[in-house]
Design an enzyme around this catalytic site. Sequence first.
Site, PDB file in Angstrom:
ATOM      1  N   GLY A 130       0.831  -1.202   0.000  1.00 21.59           N
ATOM      2  CA  GLY A 130       0.000   0.000   0.000  1.00 21.59           C
ATOM      3  C   GLY A 130       0.861   1.245   0.000  1.00 21.59           C
ATOM      4  CB  SER A 132       0.217   4.248  -5.577  1.00 12.80           C
ATOM      5  OG  SER A 132       1.463   3.887  -6.135  1.00 12.80           O
ATOM      6  CD  GLU A 248       8.330  -2.510  -6.342  1.00 10.41           C
ATOM      7  OE1 GLU A 248       7.439  -2.351  -7.192  1.00 10.41           O
ATOM      8  OE2 GLU A 248       8.337  -1.923  -5.247  1.00 10.41           O
TER       9      GLU A 248
END
Length: 383
Positions: A130, A132, A248
């Site tokens: 969570g 954006s 990421e």
Amino acid sequence: MFDSLTLSRLPAEDEALRVPVRAMIAEAIASLPVHKRARSWQGFDAAFSRALGEAGYLGLSLPKRYGGGERGPFARFVVVEELLAAGAPVGAHWIADRQSAPLILNYGTEAQREFYLPRICRGEAFFCIGMSEPGSGSDLASVRTRAERTDKGWLLNGQKIWTTNAMHDDYMIALVRTSGTAADRHQGLSQLIVDLKAPGVTIRPIVDLTGDAHFAEVFFENVELGEDALIGREGDGWHQVTAELAFERSGPERIYSSIVLVDAWIRHVAAAGRLDNGTAELAGHLTAQLATLRAMSIAVTARLAAGESPVTEASLVKDLGTTLEQSVPTLIGDDLGGHPDEPVDAELYKTLMYVSQIAPSFSLRGGTREILRGIIARGLGLR
């Protein structure tokens, strides 16, 4: 920076994982058509993720006491490379294995590690991110979703958007504001684990251009969380997120999003018996770029294995990798269009259409091109 990105080889003991994991993947995707395999890390298959967990292919870098393999980043690189190259559906466990587990291991309490990590390793707990929010674009520091302290823990209100697979997942690790205002930027941000089945959580899927709905918007209305929802120290959320994004942005997933299409095109060219100079040039161009980016990605993984946080280098690989990924459907589409008398298999056509439609998102997920280039410029001392 370039001096620090020393090229590395994958250790032999980690390369040895390829044979068994490749056999397992081949069996799992045997009935999947090519256009479905092209979805890969958008593909959600909880049963396959559990099977990977049972076989020991999840949590490879986690300590054994939490159910992990204690193998390090190189082992995970090999497994992920095989999964993506084949187009296996990895969306169920993807975020938990890649980001949530290392985050909890590094910053969580012992109770959080003992509760969540074994479940992640078994493929039984799925996470989403969570970060954006509506109206914020890529300005992650402008978070408005807020968690207020209560006698029992936290009261959460706000909204997240573009949250991958939230409608299927068990938990979200949310970046929220626990003090100050959005004007405070990096200050006052914290990360909380949110049970997505908790009262007050509403999830609405977002259908994209391809007709899929792997994104979602998530609403929090007076969601009550325990004190143990906080990861790390209150106010350290920005530091934790930037470290998390290195995981990421650094892996082979930033190279192989279009690889199933490349393989399908090569099979098509071979079946057509086409060996002209243009075909050879395109195949060589794609191969050379993939090989170079793969070497860079392995080098970044080596930095992670050494306990470093190669934020700038990971951003560089991600920017270059997604640029290549986005070019693939255009290049292959132009090649096929340049041979109009050559019949195109329906599966190749479907795959080309899917990748063409989803490709614009490649440079959005994990940080936009503009954000990444800002990070790279700062790392080079240019701003």
